[in-house]
Motif scaffolding. Sequence first.
Motif, PDB file in Angstrom:
ATOM      1  N   GLU A  78       0.913  -1.150   0.076  1.00  0.00           N
ATOM      2  CA  GLU A  78       0.224  -0.022  -0.047  1.00  0.00           C
ATOM      3  C   GLU A  78       0.730   1.383  -0.039  1.00  0.00           C
ATOM      4  N   GLU A  79       2.064   1.353   0.618  1.00  0.00           N
ATOM      5  CA  GLU A  79       3.068   2.517   0.687  1.00  0.00           C
ATOM      6  C   GLU A  79       3.431   2.687  -0.533  1.00  0.00           C
ATOM      7  N   GLU A  80       3.928   1.666  -1.282  1.00  0.00           N
ATOM      8  CA  GLU A  80       4.467   1.715  -2.626  1.00  0.00           C
ATOM      9  C   GLU A  80       3.475   2.053  -3.782  1.00  0.00           C
ATOM     10  N   SER A  81       2.252   1.699  -3.389  1.00  0.00           N
ATOM     11  CA  SER A  81       1.156   1.978  -4.479  1.00  0.00           C
ATOM     12  C   SER A  81       0.838   3.662  -4.277  1.00  0.00           C
ATOM     13  N   ARG A  82       0.857   4.088  -3.068  1.00  0.00           N
ATOM     14  CA  ARG A  82       0.519   5.237  -2.872  1.00  0.00           C
ATOM     15  C   ARG A  82       1.540   6.403  -3.542  1.00  0.00           C
ATOM     16  N   GLU A  83       3.032   5.895  -3.455  1.00  0.00           N
ATOM     17  CA  GLU A  83       3.961   6.676  -3.978  1.00  0.00           C
ATOM     18  C   GLU A  83       3.714   6.844  -5.720  1.00  0.00           C
ATOM     19  N   ILE A  84       3.581   5.501  -6.015  1.00  0.00           N
ATOM     20  CA  ILE A  84       3.307   5.430  -7.616  1.00  0.00           C
ATOM     21  C   ILE A  84       1.962   6.133  -7.826  1.00  0.00           C
ATOM     22  N   PHE A  85       1.017   6.399  -7.136  1.00  0.00           N
ATOM     23  CA  PHE A  85      -0.057   7.198  -7.398  1.00  0.00           C
ATOM     24  C   PHE A  85       0.236   8.532  -7.572  1.00  0.00           C
ATOM     25  N   GLN A  86       1.038   9.201  -6.625  1.00  0.00           N
ATOM     26  CA  GLN A  86       1.505  10.404  -6.464  1.00  0.00           C
ATOM     27  C   GLN A  86       2.340  10.891  -7.885  1.00  0.00           C
ATOM     28  N   GLN A  87       3.162   9.845  -8.109  1.00  0.00           N
ATOM     29  CA  GLN A  87       3.901   9.997  -9.442  1.00  0.00           C
ATOM     30  C   GLN A  87       3.078  10.190 -10.553  1.00  0.00           C
ATOM     31  N   LEU A  88       2.003   9.490 -10.688  1.00  0.00           N
ATOM     32  CA  LEU A  88       1.014   9.489 -11.721  1.00  0.00           C
ATOM     33  C   LEU A  88       0.031  10.993 -11.878  1.00  0.00           C
ATOM     34  N   LYS A  89      -0.142  11.141 -10.520  1.00  0.00           N
ATOM     35  CA  LYS A  89      -0.778  12.730 -10.583  1.00  0.00           C
ATOM     36  C   LYS A  89       0.345  13.787 -11.046  1.00  0.00           C
ATOM     37  N   GLU A  90       1.328  13.898 -10.593  1.00  0.00           N
ATOM     38  CA  GLU A  90       2.527  14.922 -11.026  1.00  0.00           C
ATOM     39  C   GLU A  90       2.676  14.736 -12.403  1.00  0.00           C
ATOM     40  N   SER A  91       2.723  13.505 -12.912  1.00  0.00           N
ATOM     41  CA  SER A  91       3.023  13.258 -14.240  1.00  0.00           C
ATOM     42  C   SER A  91       1.801  13.975 -15.334  1.00  0.00           C
ATOM     43  N   GLN A  92       0.491  13.539 -14.734  1.00  0.00           N
ATOM     44  CA  GLN A  92      -0.614  14.193 -15.552  1.00  0.00           C
ATOM     45  C   GLN A  92      -0.744  15.597 -15.269  1.00  0.00           C
ATOM     46  N   TYR A  93      -0.263  16.241 -14.306  1.00  0.00           N
ATOM     47  CA  TYR A  93      -0.374  17.692 -14.308  1.00  0.00           C
ATOM     48  C   TYR A  93       0.790  18.283 -15.255  1.00  0.00           C
ATOM     49  N   ASN A  94       1.693  17.583 -15.151  1.00  0.00           N
ATOM     50  CA  ASN A  94       3.051  18.186 -16.210  1.00  0.00           C
ATOM     51  C   ASN A  94       2.586  18.050 -17.492  1.00  0.00           C
ATOM     52  N   MET A  95       1.820  17.118 -17.914  1.00  0.00           N
ATOM     53  CA  MET A  95       1.547  16.639 -19.302  1.00  0.00           C
ATOM     54  C   MET A  95       0.505  17.697 -19.817  1.00  0.00           C
ATOM     55  N   ASP A  96      -0.479  18.094 -18.959  1.00  0.00           N
ATOM     56  CA  ASP A  96      -1.797  18.907 -19.159  1.00  0.00           C
ATOM     57  C   ASP A  96      -0.920  20.341 -19.503  1.00  0.00           C
ATOM     58  N   LEU A  97      -0.010  20.734 -18.476  1.00  0.00           N
ATOM     59  CA  LEU A  97       0.619  21.867 -18.766  1.00  0.00           C
ATOM     60  C   LEU A  97       1.555  22.010 -20.218  1.00  0.00           C
ATOM     61  N   LYS A  98       2.136  21.033 -20.378  1.00  0.00           N
ATOM     62  CA  LYS A  98       2.895  20.842 -21.711  1.00  0.00           C
ATOM     63  C   LYS A  98       1.881  20.742 -22.928  1.00  0.00           C
ATOM     64  N   GLN A  99       0.687  20.318 -22.671  1.00  0.00           N
ATOM     65  CA  GLN A  99      -0.330  20.441 -23.919  1.00  0.00           C
ATOM     66  C   GLN A  99      -0.585  21.710 -24.163  1.00  0.00           C
TER      67      GLN A  99
END
Length: 441
Positions: free
Chosen positions: A199-220
């Motif tokens: 669960e700890e590992e899953s939360r870390e990956i989930f946060q990485q995905l949210k940051e990646s989504q935010y950066n891609m939205d800005l880049k778009q």
Amino acid sequence: MVTQCSFFFSLFRNMSSKSLWNEVTCSLCVKYFIDPVTLGCRHSFCMPCLCLYWEEGQQPPRCPVCKGTPHQLSLKTNIILKTRVFLARRTGPYDVPRSAEKMCELHGKTKNLFCKVTKEVLCLVCHMSAEHGAHTHCSVEWTAEEYRQSLLMIMRSVWEKIQENKRNLNRETNKIRTWEILYRLSYKGSLKHRLEKIEEESREIFQQLKESQYNMDLKQKLLKQIYEELKELCYKPDMELIQVRTEAWRLHMPRPVVPQLSAWPIPGLIDWLNQFQAYVALDNERVTHCVPVFEDLRCLLAVPDGPGVNYSSPRYKYFLAWGAESFTSGRCYWEVDVAGCCNWAIGFCNDSWTRDSDMVLDSEGVFLLLCIRENNQCSVFTASPLSPQYVKRPLGRVGVFLDFDSGVLSFVNVANSSLICSFLSCSFSSPLKPFMCSGHS
């Protein structure tokens, strides 16, 4: 050549202003065409205008004028229309205001030649001077047209980046939607002492995905802004356009997160499974170039591309087979070596699916683990329902364990004695046959 040009110039001068205007302007931007393309319905538009219109519109793409569906989306520049636009720019006082003629203060003559060495606009006398005599010169009109073509090449590159980022953004969003629910279900059967770490590992990956989504939205948003600015530069009058200094655009694209949970070895797992090992005799073995289950998966993963982008899946040679024996009770375990395969599917399916030539992923009674190569990256999925499995791709033997009576089907990575995923609380209402398929390019 001079005679032909004179003929065309004369022809354009004799045409009515309204007739010529309608023929050489885009109905979307109401300006001279840049990179004109013509649809099957014979309506023409600027390629950039059409790209942006289709990007913001509903699917499938339609003609902005007649709302007809184009026969194909891979559009090519209409060279004849492009030539007409070039001539119209030289002869007609139409959409954009024409640049005021610049006069040479020294010689009192019109500046209409461009020095490619010093980047200056010169008159006829200046260009023959000792200072410029050895330099390469071209008319302002031709120089401006070269600049437009250079800008269009940059725009095509930017558009490809927009589409690439769009595909990545959509995939990242889908990962986020499934992440939390997926892994609570997939690891429901995990031992208690491992759950906290997972669960700890899953939360870390989930946060990485949210940051990646935010950066891609800005880049778009940034990419679209750059594309619009380049498009507006193309519309500038010739004399203004050649003063623009185009720089090399270095577009650093945010890379998608490749989420991957750690493999957790389970001591004694393989030894325990081997006591249920069953010999699986294969039936209906065949080799083919098309397996619907993989084509179906590729269609689900593919994002519609913009005009001018051709998506085609790679060609593979597949070997597939079903087990000769059906299982209706008890436990069984078997292994398949997937080393060297980039596309494979392993698991169980019911008799009706083996007789169905469509082999669709959302059929009932299909319990598969699939691996597929997409954009030089291999991803693991389960079906049905279709769900991504963010675990490291097995490179050796994959074990398949069926507990028919308990409604459990599990896949294990034999090399490290770890669980890949499980189907839990299933209702196996019909006999199941082992299924395997492997593909090589």
